[in-house]
Design an enzyme around this catalytic site. Structure first.
Site, PDB file in Angstrom:
ATOM      1  N   HIS B  32      44.466  35.883  37.701  1.00  0.00           N
ATOM      2  CA  HIS B  32      45.523  36.678  37.065  1.00  0.00           C
ATOM      3  C   HIS B  32      46.899  36.053  37.275  1.00  0.00           C
ATOM      4  CE1 HIS B  32      42.711  39.823  36.064  1.00  0.00           C
ATOM      5  NE2 HIS B  32      43.678  40.391  35.363  1.00  0.00           N
ATOM      6  N   LYS B  97      37.047  48.624  39.501  1.00  0.00           N
ATOM      7  CA  LYS B  97      36.743  49.834  40.269  1.00  0.00           C
ATOM      8  C   LYS B  97      38.032  50.448  40.805  1.00  0.00           C
ATOM      9  CE  LYS B  97      35.834  47.557  44.722  1.00  0.00           C
ATOM     10  NZ  LYS B  97      35.453  47.768  46.102  1.00  0.00           N
TER      11      LYS B  97
END
Lengths: 274, 168
Positions: B32, B97
């Site tokens: 990222h 999650k």
């Protein structure tokens, strides 16, 4: 024990901890599944049980986070702790991670770029037994990131400690992978209470705490945590924690350190006795 | 559910379980950071983000004769600050999650994107739902590299919808 044999035993610990969920943890999840009435939570618990079977049958890691390897040695009178013993354990862990295609999750904290299996964390306790127990706890970081420490006043009320524990578990939330096993360390120093918290994740959750006062606190805390209605994946339900385990150690007159270490539902650990 | 588009994601229901067939790109923390840096520098990205789904996942090494190793989701909130540039480049959905920040929830509404959660700590089970895995970029990142995964019957729950409603 001869070096090669010990290395092989440690390699086996890596295998077992990565692919086989300990029986006490699996049974606690099965029991949570049976009593669950929230359909979403039940569905997730079913997947967790299926995952454990799938991991064992297919030799795929229970979780892709095959953890940071933490080694606990309960050294009895029969073993000398030597440089050679430590190096053999290190080699056994590296061998196990590599040969079983586990994830190399260990990095330099500043450069972040070297992926490997080096850099174990060690916990050493001496006992008066004639046996020595070595345990591997591959600690996942989704739950490790939710660790907490608070230095209470020595006059603090137990209710304050309870509140700290329940708040910390609530704060951990769904990303730490409930249902948890909550490890708590009370006393010692700041570092020692966190060590105790982690060590308390090692005991078989079917066996009650031999300290009856702590056992009562564990029971009350478990009830309060399960009343949070967080549940598997944060979908609610009866089981936010499978167990709460407390360990204590002598502390200073001026303080009351309390440490909290949470394990996700994939509480993996394996031991060998020498 | 076969694939996702700008139109179909609008019909998804918060909290509902879906069995997804389609393609994910894996990316976690370091990937990222790099994607954000490339966007900042106006450089080309290693894969087309437009219409894509990013799965926050760093699988174990691939065992012999297997498609992929254990491959469950990692904690999504660590990626929260990297999300907007990817959405600007057409990212359609994220899979991970746990909760997201208020900002990510608002960004989903702004860009018409969604966030799913996958069953966490179930990496062995999820590995059975991956039919193909291919390295796409950042090989030097090891488990944090970007892989393209073809998945079948992959369990997902909608945790943030395209209107900015959140399950958590």
């Amino acid at each position: 024990m001869n070096k090669n044999l010990l290395k092989k035993k440690i390699d086996e610990l890596v295998y077992r901890s990565a692919f086989e969920l300990p029986e006490d943890v699996l049974l606690a999840i099965v029991s949570a599944y049976r009593k669950e009435t929230n359909p979403k939570a039940k569905d997730v618990l079913k997947m967790i049980i299926d995952n454990a079977k799938s991991a064992k049958d297919n030799q795929l890691a229970i979780c892709q986070d095959t953890g940071f390897p933490v080694i606990f040695i309960e050294a009895g009178k029969n073993v000398k702790i030597t440089r050679s013993l430590i190096e053999t354990i290190e080699k056994g862990v590296a061998l196990g991670y590599k040969s079983n295609s586990l994830r190399a999750s260990v990095v330099d904290p500043v450069q972040r770029s070297v992926f490997g299996f080096d850099g174990l964390v060690w916990h050493l306790r001496f006992t008066k037994n004639n046996k020595t127990k070595i345990t591997l706890l591959p600690k996942g970081f989704g739950s490790e990131n939710k660790s907490a420490l608070r230095m209470f006043d020595p006059t603090a009320d137990w209710k304050e400690i309870e509140q700290f524990v329940v708040d910390s578990v609530k704060q951990a939330g769904p990303s730490a992978c409930p249902p948890f096993v909550v490890g708590i360390g009370i006393g010692g120093t700041a570092d020692e209470c966190l060590s105790l918290a982690k060590e308390s994740l090692l005991s078989d959750i079917r066996i009650l705490n031999p300290d009856t006062v702590l056992r009562k606190h564990e029971k009350n805390l478990l009830q309060k945590i399960n009343a949070l209605n967080l549940g598997p994946m944060g979908f609610g339900g009866k089981t936010t924690a499978l167990a709460v385990r407390i360990k204590k150690a002598p502390t200073h007159i001026a303080g009351l350190p309390v440490g909290l270490n949470i394990s996700c539902h994939a509480l993996r650990r394996a031991s060998v006795v020498l | 559910m076969n694939g996702l588009s700008k139109e179909t994601i609008k019909e998804l229901v918060l909290g509902q379980k879906y069995h997804f067939n389609g393609t994910f790109y894996t990316a976690r923390d370091q990937a990222h950071k790099r994607l954000n840096d490339l966007i900042d520098q106006g450089k080309n990205l290693p894969f087309n983000l437009d219409g894509s789904i990013i799965y926050y996942c760093g699988p174990t090494a691939t065992p012999l004769k297997k498609v992929i190793g254990s491959c469950g989701p990692t904690t999504s909130s660590r990626m929260d600050n990297f999300v907007e540039p990817l959405l600007k480049n057409g990212l359609l959905a994220m899979v991970g999650k746990g909760q997201r920040s208020r900002k990510v929830i608002e960004l989903c509404a702004k860009y018409g994107a969604v966030y799913f959660v996958a069953p966490s700590g179930c990496g062995a089970l999820l590995a059975q739902r991956v039919t193909k895995s291919e390295l796409v970029a950042f090989a030097d990142l090891g488990p944090e590299a970007v892989y393209r995964l073809d998945v079948v019957n992959f369990p997902l729950y909608l945790a943030i919808d395209a209107k900015g409603n959140s399950l958590y």
